[in-house]
Design a protein around this motif. Structure first.
Motif, PDB file in Angstrom:
ATOM      1  N   PRO A   1     -29.127   9.108  50.694  1.00 44.06           N
ATOM      2  CA  PRO A   1     -28.557   7.819  50.941  1.00 44.06           C
ATOM      3  C   PRO A   1     -29.217   7.127  50.167  1.00 44.06           C
ATOM      4  CG  PRO A   1     -29.800   8.229  52.726  1.00 44.06           C
ATOM      5  CD  PRO A   1     -30.011   9.506  52.070  1.00 44.06           C
ATOM      6  N   THR A   2     -28.760   6.031  49.641  1.00 44.38           N
ATOM      7  CA  THR A   2     -29.156   4.825  48.819  1.00 44.38           C
ATOM      8  C   THR A   2     -29.700   3.662  49.802  1.00 44.38           C
ATOM      9  OG1 THR A   2     -27.031   3.857  48.562  1.00 44.38           O
ATOM     10  CG2 THR A   2     -27.800   5.121  46.875  1.00 44.38           C
ATOM     11  N   ILE A   3     -30.446   2.847  49.222  1.00 51.26           N
ATOM     12  CA  ILE A   3     -31.007   1.676  49.807  1.00 51.26           C
ATOM     13  C   ILE A   3     -30.501   0.494  49.156  1.00 51.26           C
ATOM     14  CG2 ILE A   3     -32.876   0.414  50.378  1.00 51.26           C
ATOM     15  CD1 ILE A   3     -34.510   3.141  50.566  1.00 51.26           C
ATOM     16  N   PHE A   4     -29.975  -0.437  49.954  1.00 49.61           N
ATOM     17  CA  PHE A   4     -29.364  -1.464  49.479  1.00 49.61           C
ATOM     18  C   PHE A   4     -30.050  -2.920  49.954  1.00 49.61           C
ATOM     19  CE2 PHE A   4     -25.517  -4.781  49.059  1.00 49.61           C
ATOM     20  CZ  PHE A   4     -25.402  -4.805  47.634  1.00 49.61           C
ATOM     21  N   LEU A   5     -30.859  -3.362  49.051  1.00 46.99           N
ATOM     22  CA  LEU A   5     -31.668  -4.624  49.277  1.00 46.99           C
ATOM     23  C   LEU A   5     -30.687  -5.821  49.289  1.00 46.99           C
ATOM     24  CD1 LEU A   5     -35.272  -3.850  47.646  1.00 46.99           C
ATOM     25  CD2 LEU A   5     -34.387  -3.180  50.238  1.00 46.99           C
ATOM     26  N   VAL A   6     -30.630  -6.700  50.161  1.00 49.24           N
ATOM     27  CA  VAL A   6     -29.943  -7.919  50.079  1.00 49.24           C
ATOM     28  C   VAL A   6     -30.796  -8.983  50.547  1.00 49.24           C
ATOM     29  CG1 VAL A   6     -27.791  -9.163  51.096  1.00 49.24           C
ATOM     30  CG2 VAL A   6     -27.688  -6.550  50.798  1.00 49.24           C
ATOM     31  N   GLU A   7     -30.847  -9.843  49.642  1.00 43.51           N
ATOM     32  CA  GLU A   7     -31.726 -11.098  49.751  1.00 43.51           C
ATOM     33  C   GLU A   7     -30.895 -12.103  50.928  1.00 43.51           C
ATOM     34  OE1 GLU A   7     -34.211 -12.859  46.640  1.00 43.51           O
ATOM     35  OE2 GLU A   7     -33.203 -14.617  47.052  1.00 43.51           O
ATOM     36  N   THR A   8     -31.790 -12.620  51.621  1.00 43.23           N
ATOM     37  CA  THR A   8     -31.024 -13.329  52.665  1.00 43.23           C
ATOM     38  C   THR A   8     -32.064 -14.562  53.390  1.00 43.23           C
ATOM     39  OG1 THR A   8     -29.888 -13.208  54.863  1.00 43.23           O
ATOM     40  CG2 THR A   8     -31.469 -11.889  54.425  1.00 43.23           C
ATOM     41  N   GLU A   9     -31.500 -15.282  54.016  1.00 45.26           N
ATOM     42  CA  GLU A   9     -32.468 -16.442  54.517  1.00 45.26           C
ATOM     43  C   GLU A   9     -32.611 -15.974  56.363  1.00 45.26           C
ATOM     44  OE1 GLU A   9     -31.339 -20.259  53.825  1.00 45.26           O
ATOM     45  OE2 GLU A   9     -31.515 -20.007  51.357  1.00 45.26           O
ATOM     46  N   ASP A  10     -31.821 -15.080  56.581  1.00 45.70           N
ATOM     47  CA  ASP A  10     -31.711 -14.593  58.133  1.00 45.70           C
ATOM     48  C   ASP A  10     -33.088 -13.846  58.223  1.00 45.70           C
ATOM     49  OD1 ASP A  10     -31.093 -13.596  60.538  1.00 45.70           O
ATOM     50  OD2 ASP A  10     -29.170 -12.614  59.804  1.00 45.70           O
ATOM     51  N   ARG A  11     -33.975 -14.412  59.038  1.00 41.82           N
ATOM     52  CA  ARG A  11     -35.116 -13.816  59.387  1.00 41.82           C
ATOM     53  C   ARG A  11     -35.426 -12.847  60.186  1.00 41.82           C
ATOM     54  NH1 ARG A  11     -37.756 -13.043  55.744  1.00 41.82           N
ATOM     55  NH2 ARG A  11     -39.741 -13.192  56.973  1.00 41.82           N
ATOM     56  N   LYS A  12     -34.511 -11.807  60.451  1.00 38.68           N
ATOM     57  CA  LYS A  12     -34.358 -10.705  61.589  1.00 38.68           C
ATOM     58  C   LYS A  12     -35.015  -9.639  60.777  1.00 38.68           C
ATOM     59  CE  LYS A  12     -30.311 -12.621  63.908  1.00 38.68           C
ATOM     60  NZ  LYS A  12     -28.764 -12.326  64.166  1.00 38.68           N
ATOM     61  N   SER A  13     -35.841  -8.962  61.196  1.00 38.71           N
ATOM     62  CA  SER A  13     -36.588  -7.923  61.013  1.00 38.71           C
ATOM     63  C   SER A  13     -35.912  -6.876  61.514  1.00 38.71           C
ATOM     64  CB  SER A  13     -38.034  -7.922  60.942  1.00 38.71           C
ATOM     65  OG  SER A  13     -38.615  -8.962  60.183  1.00 38.71           O
ATOM     66  N   LEU A  14     -35.850  -5.333  60.762  1.00 35.38           N
ATOM     67  CA  LEU A  14     -35.393  -4.278  61.267  1.00 35.38           C
ATOM     68  C   LEU A  14     -36.287  -3.478  62.130  1.00 35.38           C
ATOM     69  CD1 LEU A  14     -33.741  -2.777  58.247  1.00 35.38           C
ATOM     70  CD2 LEU A  14     -32.588  -4.216  59.990  1.00 35.38           C
ATOM     71  N   SER A  15     -36.113  -3.500  63.558  1.00 31.51           N
ATOM     72  CA  SER A  15     -36.801  -2.454  64.346  1.00 31.51           C
ATOM     73  C   SER A  15     -36.048  -2.786  65.715  1.00 31.51           C
ATOM     74  CB  SER A  15     -38.292  -3.142  64.393  1.00 31.51           C
ATOM     75  OG  SER A  15     -38.655  -4.157  64.940  1.00 31.51           O
ATOM     76  N   PHE A  16     -36.749  -2.205  66.666  1.00 34.72           N
ATOM     77  CA  PHE A  16     -36.233  -2.231  68.114  1.00 34.72           C
ATOM     78  C   PHE A  16     -37.456  -2.069  69.079  1.00 34.72           C
ATOM     79  CE2 PHE A  16     -34.924   1.755  67.077  1.00 34.72           C
ATOM     80  CZ  PHE A  16     -34.810   2.543  68.389  1.00 34.72           C
ATOM     81  N   SER A  17     -37.432  -2.513  70.158  1.00 36.94           N
ATOM     82  CA  SER A  17     -38.403  -2.207  71.235  1.00 36.94           C
ATOM     83  C   SER A  17     -37.725  -1.175  72.317  1.00 36.94           C
ATOM     84  CB  SER A  17     -38.767  -3.550  71.888  1.00 36.94           C
ATOM     85  OG  SER A  17     -39.646  -3.065  72.884  1.00 36.94           O
ATOM     86  N   ASN A  18     -38.354  -0.174  72.471  1.00 36.28           N
ATOM     87  CA  ASN A  18     -37.813   0.825  73.542  1.00 36.28           C
ATOM     88  C   ASN A  18     -38.105   0.382  74.901  1.00 36.28           C
ATOM     89  OD1 ASN A  18     -38.015   3.102  75.514  1.00 36.28           O
ATOM     90  ND2 ASN A  18     -38.314   4.592  73.911  1.00 36.28           N
ATOM     91  N   SER A  19     -36.918   0.228  75.535  1.00 37.83           N
ATOM     92  CA  SER A  19     -37.168  -0.579  76.841  1.00 37.83           C
ATOM     93  C   SER A  19     -37.825   0.116  77.970  1.00 37.83           C
ATOM     94  CB  SER A  19     -35.603  -1.202  77.179  1.00 37.83           C
ATOM     95  OG  SER A  19     -34.809   0.080  77.401  1.00 37.83           O
ATOM     96  N   HIS A  20     -38.011   1.588  77.732  1.00 36.11           N
ATOM     97  CA  HIS A  20     -38.664   2.445  78.819  1.00 36.11           C
ATOM     98  C   HIS A  20     -40.186   2.400  78.732  1.00 36.11           C
ATOM     99  CE1 HIS A  20     -34.794   3.746  80.061  1.00 36.11           C
ATOM    100  NE2 HIS A  20     -34.529   4.055  78.861  1.00 36.11           N
TER     101      HIS A  20
END
Length: 126
Positions: free
Chosen positions: A44-63
């Motif tokens: 797969p390719t990686i598509f970097l998109v510049e944004t002001e939206d400051r959400k980072s990619l990750s998630f917390s395992n609720s268990h």
């Protein structure tokens, strides 16, 4: 899978990071986005998109509360890659290797705090 899209705050800085750390090639670079590819397979390719939206990619395992990345990259040399990232002053998590079978991984962050992971598990078709 075709493309993984990653939000970034500074396109130039992020392109330089992904090229150096992952060894990807810049296929296209616009004013606010860039397409990166792995030279061996191309996808797969990686598509970097510049944004002001400051959400980072990750998630917390609720268990168990462990923070997970949504992207794992394969490396044959897990310990060496972990050390190399540390030398480059890139934020890395602990190196976790199962002593029984030798497989493992660790997390590391891009300049925007997006959590990425490296593992040494080779999947069918890789």
């Amino acid at each position: 899978m075709a493309t993984v899209e990653i939000p970034v705050s500074n396109l130039e800085r992020s392109v330089a990071f992904y090229v150096e750390v992952l060894g990807v090639k810049v296929e296209f670079k616009g004013e606010k986005n860039a397409m990166l590819s792995f030279q061996a397979k191309g996808v797969p390719t990686i598509f970097l998109v510049e944004t002001e939206d400051r959400k980072s990619l990750s998630f917390s395992n609720s268990h168990n509360g462990v923070e997970h990345s949504i992207i794992d990259f394969y490396t044959q040399s897990l310990e060496e890659f972990h050390h190399w990232l540390q030398v480059k002053n890139i934020e890395v998590g602990p190196l976790n290797i199962n002593e029984e079978h030798g497989f493992g991984g660790f997390g590391f962050k891009d300049p925007d705090g997006n959590l990425l992971s490296a593992c040494n598990v080779l999947h069918k078709g890789q």
